[in-house]
Design a protein around this motif. Structure first.
Motif, PDB file in Angstrom:
ATOM      1  N   LEU A 121       0.839  -1.202   0.000  1.00  0.00           N
ATOM      2  CA  LEU A 121       0.000   0.000   0.000  1.00  0.00           C
ATOM      3  C   LEU A 121       0.877   1.258   0.000  1.00  0.00           C
ATOM      4  N   ILE A 132      -7.590   4.977  -0.541  1.00  0.00           N
ATOM      5  CA  ILE A 132      -7.759   3.559  -0.174  1.00  0.00           C
ATOM      6  C   ILE A 132      -7.677   3.397   1.352  1.00  0.00           C
ATOM      7  N   ARG A 135     -10.952   4.622   2.757  1.00  0.00           N
ATOM      8  CA  ARG A 135     -12.104   3.753   2.448  1.00  0.00           C
ATOM      9  C   ARG A 135     -12.041   2.419   3.181  1.00  0.00           C
ATOM     10  N   TYR A 136     -10.872   1.766   3.150  1.00  0.00           N
ATOM     11  CA  TYR A 136     -10.816   0.401   3.680  1.00  0.00           C
ATOM     12  C   TYR A 136     -10.194   0.280   5.065  1.00  0.00           C
ATOM     13  N   LEU A 137      -9.136   1.008   5.338  1.00  0.00           N
ATOM     14  CA  LEU A 137      -8.534   0.890   6.666  1.00  0.00           C
ATOM     15  C   LEU A 137      -9.375   1.635   7.704  1.00  0.00           C
ATOM     16  N   ILE A 142     -17.707   6.926   0.726  1.00  0.00           N
ATOM     17  CA  ILE A 142     -17.223   7.695  -0.430  1.00  0.00           C
ATOM     18  C   ILE A 142     -17.597   9.180  -0.242  1.00  0.00           C
ATOM     19  N   LYS A 157     -13.969   7.656  -6.421  1.00  0.00           N
ATOM     20  CA  LYS A 157     -14.208   6.263  -6.829  1.00  0.00           C
ATOM     21  C   LYS A 157     -13.176   5.803  -7.866  1.00  0.00           C
ATOM     22  N   ILE A 160      -9.900   5.173  -6.105  1.00  0.00           N
ATOM     23  CA  ILE A 160      -9.904   3.927  -5.320  1.00  0.00           C
ATOM     24  C   ILE A 160      -9.762   2.730  -6.258  1.00  0.00           C
ATOM     25  N   HIS A 161     -10.527   2.763  -7.334  1.00  0.00           N
ATOM     26  CA  HIS A 161     -10.491   1.638  -8.280  1.00  0.00           C
ATOM     27  C   HIS A 161      -9.099   1.478  -8.901  1.00  0.00           C
ATOM     28  N   LEU A 164      -6.719   0.157  -6.290  1.00  0.00           N
ATOM     29  CA  LEU A 164      -6.887  -1.275  -6.030  1.00  0.00           C
ATOM     30  C   LEU A 164      -6.247  -2.107  -7.149  1.00  0.00           C
ATOM     31  N   ARG A 165      -6.410  -1.618  -8.371  1.00  0.00           N
ATOM     32  CA  ARG A 165      -5.802  -2.325  -9.510  1.00  0.00           C
ATOM     33  C   ARG A 165      -4.279  -2.355  -9.365  1.00  0.00           C
ATOM     34  N   LEU A 167      -2.600  -2.050  -6.595  1.00  0.00           N
ATOM     35  CA  LEU A 167      -2.266  -2.927  -5.468  1.00  0.00           C
ATOM     36  C   LEU A 167      -2.260  -4.382  -5.908  1.00  0.00           C
ATOM     37  N   ARG A 168      -3.252  -4.718  -6.704  1.00  0.00           N
ATOM     38  CA  ARG A 168      -3.360  -6.112  -7.173  1.00  0.00           C
ATOM     39  C   ARG A 168      -2.148  -6.465  -8.033  1.00  0.00           C
TER      40      ARG A 168
ATOM     41  N   TYR B  11     -16.294  -1.054 -10.173  1.00  0.00           N
ATOM     42  CA  TYR B  11     -16.143  -0.522  -8.822  1.00  0.00           C
ATOM     43  C   TYR B  11     -17.495  -0.080  -8.242  1.00  0.00           C
ATOM     44  N   LEU B  43     -10.661  -8.355  -6.541  1.00  0.00           N
ATOM     45  CA  LEU B  43     -10.977  -7.023  -6.015  1.00  0.00           C
ATOM     46  C   LEU B  43     -11.626  -7.145  -4.635  1.00  0.00           C
ATOM     47  N   LEU B  46      -9.040  -8.321  -2.050  1.00  0.00           N
ATOM     48  CA  LEU B  46      -8.095  -7.249  -1.716  1.00  0.00           C
ATOM     49  C   LEU B  46      -8.743  -6.257  -0.743  1.00  0.00           C
ATOM     50  N   ALA B  47      -9.982  -5.871  -1.057  1.00  0.00           N
ATOM     51  CA  ALA B  47     -10.694  -4.921  -0.191  1.00  0.00           C
ATOM     52  C   ALA B  47     -10.884  -5.514   1.197  1.00  0.00           C
ATOM     53  N   LEU B  50      -7.608  -5.443   3.109  1.00  0.00           N
ATOM     54  CA  LEU B  50      -7.298  -4.076   3.573  1.00  0.00           C
ATOM     55  C   LEU B  50      -8.162  -3.719   4.783  1.00  0.00           C
ATOM     56  N   SER B  51      -9.427  -4.101   4.730  1.00  0.00           N
ATOM     57  CA  SER B  51     -10.338  -3.771   5.838  1.00  0.00           C
ATOM     58  C   SER B  51      -9.947  -4.469   7.131  1.00  0.00           C
ATOM     59  N   ILE B  53      -6.995  -4.865   8.250  1.00  0.00           N
ATOM     60  CA  ILE B  53      -5.772  -4.313   8.866  1.00  0.00           C
ATOM     61  C   ILE B  53      -6.165  -3.468  10.070  1.00  0.00           C
ATOM     62  N   LEU B  55      -5.764  -0.768  13.197  1.00  0.00           N
ATOM     63  CA  LEU B  55      -5.116   0.543  13.337  1.00  0.00           C
ATOM     64  C   LEU B  55      -3.829   0.359  14.152  1.00  0.00           C
TER      65      LEU B  55
END
Lengths: 180, 172
Positions: A121, A132, A135-137, A142, A157, A160-161, A164-165, A167-168, B11, B43, B46-47, B50-51, B53, B55
């Motif tokens: 990341l 990202i 949104r996720y951590l 949004i 958006k 983020i998309h 993510l790509r 990251l993948r 997305y 996707l 991965l999300a 990440l979620s 993780i 703090l």
């Protein structure tokens, strides 16, 4: 019980401790993903909380305290990066596809996986990494991210998309390099 | 729907924002296309990673080191910081003082005199009046003869109000 924001405005001593206990993890988490110089992280966190206290009167009680603190944190860090002429792309180059992200240094597999994910990341450009993270951590919506960053929801958006790509792609490359 | 179109919307689809025909087309493409199914699963995974993780830990002693700074900041800023509420209250106090000056000093009082009410009140001997009316007539007499007193009284009222309001706002 009186809301934390009201107690803060009234200067109740226990409210300051509660503020720090509740919001420090979130503040440090965003600092960790945006500032790579470990030596200044605590100073920045203190500056952010001082700013929160200084601006208490401008906080509108109909908004959410966490979003307000989050916005102060984000803007303070962006200002810091601009002031110090930090190059947000600097880190992008620091993670070569051949770099090993094996979990040897981390005895617990889950912790190793977490660290590996954070390393990947941190290796993507800042503009993707920030949204990202939010949104996720930090599980921000949004709409919230759009308000905090002052970006249109569509842009958030798309970032983020794309992030993510990336990251993948990076994690895929890591898997290959680890297998070699 | 082809893979490119699917990718454009994936997305929003993942965020659950699509409805109607577009969502149906996305569902159908996902069911039919192995490659897009794989991408979509990646996707989601991965999300989810990440979620999960957590703090980070806050550095030990951070709260103890920061608390005194927050108290100092609060004392320096919040107790003396002007607010909009305070601004309007001060403005109202000044307006109130100005109105008194306007009525008694800048001609308003003369108009009241013309109505004869004040003259009548002042000419009446004290014996004919109740005690509060005696005091009122003496007070008005002094004001008429010394218009500058009106200004001093108005300024005194305004300043006292401002100081009182400031104190209330700082500690409440």
């Amino acid at each position: 019980m009186e809301k934390l924001e009201s107690r803060l405005k009234n200067g109740k001593p226990e409210a300051f401790r509660e503020l720090l206990e509740e919001y420090s993890p979130m503040v440090f988490s965003l600092i960790d993903r945006m500032i790579f110089d470990r030596t200044i992280r605590e100073d920045l966190a203190q500056e952010i909380f001082i700013k929160v206290i200084e601006n208490l009167q401008s906080f509108r009680e109909d908004s959410k305290l966490s979003t307000w603190i989050y916005t102060i944190t984000y803007r303070h860090l962006i200002d810091h990066l601009r002031r110090t002429r930090h190059d947000p792309m600097e880190k992008t180059e620091s993670l070569e596809p051949t770099m090993s992200l094996s979990t040897q240094d981390h005895p617990e597999p889950l912790e190793g996986q977490r660290n590996a994910m954070l390393k990947i990341l941190d290796a993507i450009p800042e503009k993707y990494r920030i949204v990202i993270t939010m949104r996720y951590l930090h599980e921000r919506s949004i709409k919230d991210i759009s308000r905090i960053t002052d970006l249109p929801e569509g842009t958030v958006k798309v970032r983020i998309h794309r992030g993510l790509r990336l990251l993948r792609k990076k994690s895929h490359l890591m898997e290959i390099s680890n297998e070699l | 729907m082809n893979c490119k179109e699917f990718d454009n919307w994936v997305y929003s689809y993942f965020e659950g924002e699509l409805e109607g025909d577009l969502k149906i087309s996305m569902d159908k493409h996902l069911a039919d296309c192995e490659r897009c199914r794989r991408e979509y699963a990646a996707l989601k995974s991965l999300a989810s990673s990440l979620s999960s993780i957590k703090l980070p830990e806050v550095p030990p002693g951070f709260i103890q080191r920061t608390l005194p700074k927050l108290h100092i900041t609060y004392n320096l800023t919040q107790q003396s910081k002007p607010t909009w509420k305070m601004f309007w209250l001060i403005a109202a106090s000044i307006l109130f003082g100005g109105l008194i000056v306007g009525v008694f000093y800048l001609g308003g009082f003369a108009k009241l005199q013309n109505l004869g009410f004040i003259d009548k009140l002042m000419k009446i001997s004290p014996g004919e009046l109740g005690s509060w009316q005696v005091y009122l007539s003496i007070f008005l007499k002094v004001l008429v003869q010394n218009p500058y007193y009106v200004m001093f009284i108005a300024i005194f009222i305004s300043v006292t109000s401002i100081l009182w309001i400031r104190k209330k706002l700082a500690y409440n």
